[in-house]
Design a protein around this motif. Structure first.
Motif, PDB file in Angstrom:
ATOM      1  N   TYR A  38      11.533 -29.375 -17.455  1.00 57.55           N
ATOM      2  CA  TYR A  38      10.691 -28.934 -16.343  1.00 57.55           C
ATOM      3  C   TYR A  38      11.313 -29.440 -15.049  1.00 57.55           C
ATOM      4  N   HIS A  40      10.747 -29.192 -10.618  1.00 58.29           N
ATOM      5  CA  HIS A  40      10.034 -28.719  -9.430  1.00 58.29           C
ATOM      6  C   HIS A  40      10.512 -29.569  -8.253  1.00 58.29           C
ATOM      7  N   GLN A 267       6.075 -21.240  -4.005  1.00 55.93           N
ATOM      8  CA  GLN A 267       6.466 -22.576  -3.564  1.00 55.93           C
ATOM      9  C   GLN A 267       6.521 -22.698  -2.049  1.00 55.93           C
ATOM     10  N   ILE A 304       2.085 -28.092  -7.301  1.00 57.94           N
ATOM     11  CA  ILE A 304       3.045 -28.015  -8.404  1.00 57.94           C
ATOM     12  C   ILE A 304       2.396 -27.239  -9.535  1.00 57.94           C
ATOM     13  N   GLY A 306       2.391 -25.882 -13.274  1.00 59.77           N
ATOM     14  CA  GLY A 306       3.012 -26.219 -14.545  1.00 59.77           C
ATOM     15  C   GLY A 306       2.008 -26.747 -15.539  1.00 59.77           C
ATOM     16  N   THR A 311       4.284 -31.600 -16.595  1.00 62.33           N
ATOM     17  CA  THR A 311       4.247 -32.195 -15.251  1.00 62.33           C
ATOM     18  C   THR A 311       3.934 -33.681 -15.268  1.00 62.33           C
TER      19      THR A 311
END
Length: 324
Positions: A38, A40, A267, A304, A306, A311
């Motif tokens: 993952y 971000h 985003q 965020i 996810g 996360t």
């Protein structure tokens, strides 16, 4: 003349060993276990802000989370942040505390709503209802919900107490609070549910939570998957904390907020203002409350998207790595 009320004495309460559990404790990942990939771009700055809040400013870092955060196996990562003093307060809803308790007691949690609501058995399990008695006893000792349940988990030496956020919070002296809605949780179905004790315990936790919010200047507020209790409890607590701060000539304005959830938001979205009422996302409370309105006087915010099993551990490991 009072309205007719449901007679709880007619309920058939069954033992947990007769329940089919959807999740067992093997879902809880240790800090060395592999986790799904993952990425971000917001994770690194959030991790830096958490470490700075604790090591440079001695400010509050508060993590509010929904029940799915516990169900998806993040307890040990949260506990490690607690042990290192990197998160100073954990807060959840009633369901979050029930999953924590059931994991601690029997190493399993989560029932099939579809199956058991059809049978009229959903939520009606003897051991889960024990929480009502634990809360009542805690209120008699002046404790809030989180501390009362954590005390029981730890002092009764439940089999999986070291994987319990509430149990370890009690053991380590870190506040873990529970913020309920009446009628929201399975234990409210039970004949031993005491509305007065339930309300007192959760209100005590609200005041503990608000005291933590008084230290949020230069701190961090993290909200994982709590779309109603998270923003609403935080909003009222922040109003109270700012009211007193303003009287003392102080500010609670310069802090970081971050919302971790499943809703798809681009985003590069502008979180400085809530979406217009014509946009359905206006009714996603974390945006307008946590990401926009409460940081408008000098804070910053991140969103965020996810799954929590990705996360939470990725953020936790970044925070821990930075703090070495």
């Amino acid at each position: 003349m009072p309205f007719a009320q449901f007679d709880r004495s007619k309920l058939n309460i069954l033992p947990l060993n007769e329940r089919i559990h959807d999740i067992d404790i093997s879902v809880i990942k240790s800090l060395d276990d592999p986790i799904p990939d993952y990425e971000h771009p917001a994770l690194d700055p959030i991790a830096r802000d958490v470490v700075a809040a604790r090591r440079q400013h001695d400010a509050t870092v508060l993590m509010m989370y929904g029940a799915h955060v516990i169900r998806t196996g993040n307890g040990l990562h949260m506990i490690e942040l607690m042990k290192k003093g990197l998160v100073t307060h954990f807060a959840t809803n009633g369901a979050g505390s029930i999953h924590d308790f059931e994991f601690s007691l029997i190493g399993a949690t989560c029932e099939s709503v579809a199956k058991y609501i059809s049978e009229g058995q959903f939520g009606l399990w003897t051991e889960s209802g024990r929480i009502n008695d634990i809360i009542r006893e805690g209120v008699q000792d002046g404790l809030g919900w989180g501390e009362a349940l954590g005390r029981y988990i730890w002092e009764q030496k439940l089999p999986n107490r070291e994987k319990s956020v509430l149990g370890m919070g009690y053991h380590l002296g870190v506040p873990c609070t529970v913020h309920i809605g009446v009628g929201n949780d399975i234990i409210h179905e039970h004949p031993n549910c005491d509305g007065a004790a339930m309300g007192q315990a959760s209100y005590t936790d609200f005041l503990i939570y608000t005291q933590s919010v008084t230290g949020l200047e230069n701190g961090v507020f993290l909200n994982f998957g709590s779309a109603v209790a998270g923003p609403e409890v935080y909003l009222k607590a922040l109003a109270m904390a700012r009211n007193v701060a303003h009287q003392e000539g102080k500010k609670i304005a310069h802090f970081t907020t971050a919302v971790f959830d499943l809703l798809a938001i681009e985003q590069d979205a502008d979180f400085s203002a809530a979406p217009p009422k014509t946009d359905p996302r206006y009714y996603f409370r974390p945006w307008k409350t946590i990401l926009a309105r409460t940081v408008a006087d000098g804070g910053k915010s991140y969103y965020i998207q996810g799954e929590h099993q990705k996360t939470v551990p990725h953020l936790a490991r970044k925070i821990l790595a930075l703090d070495k």
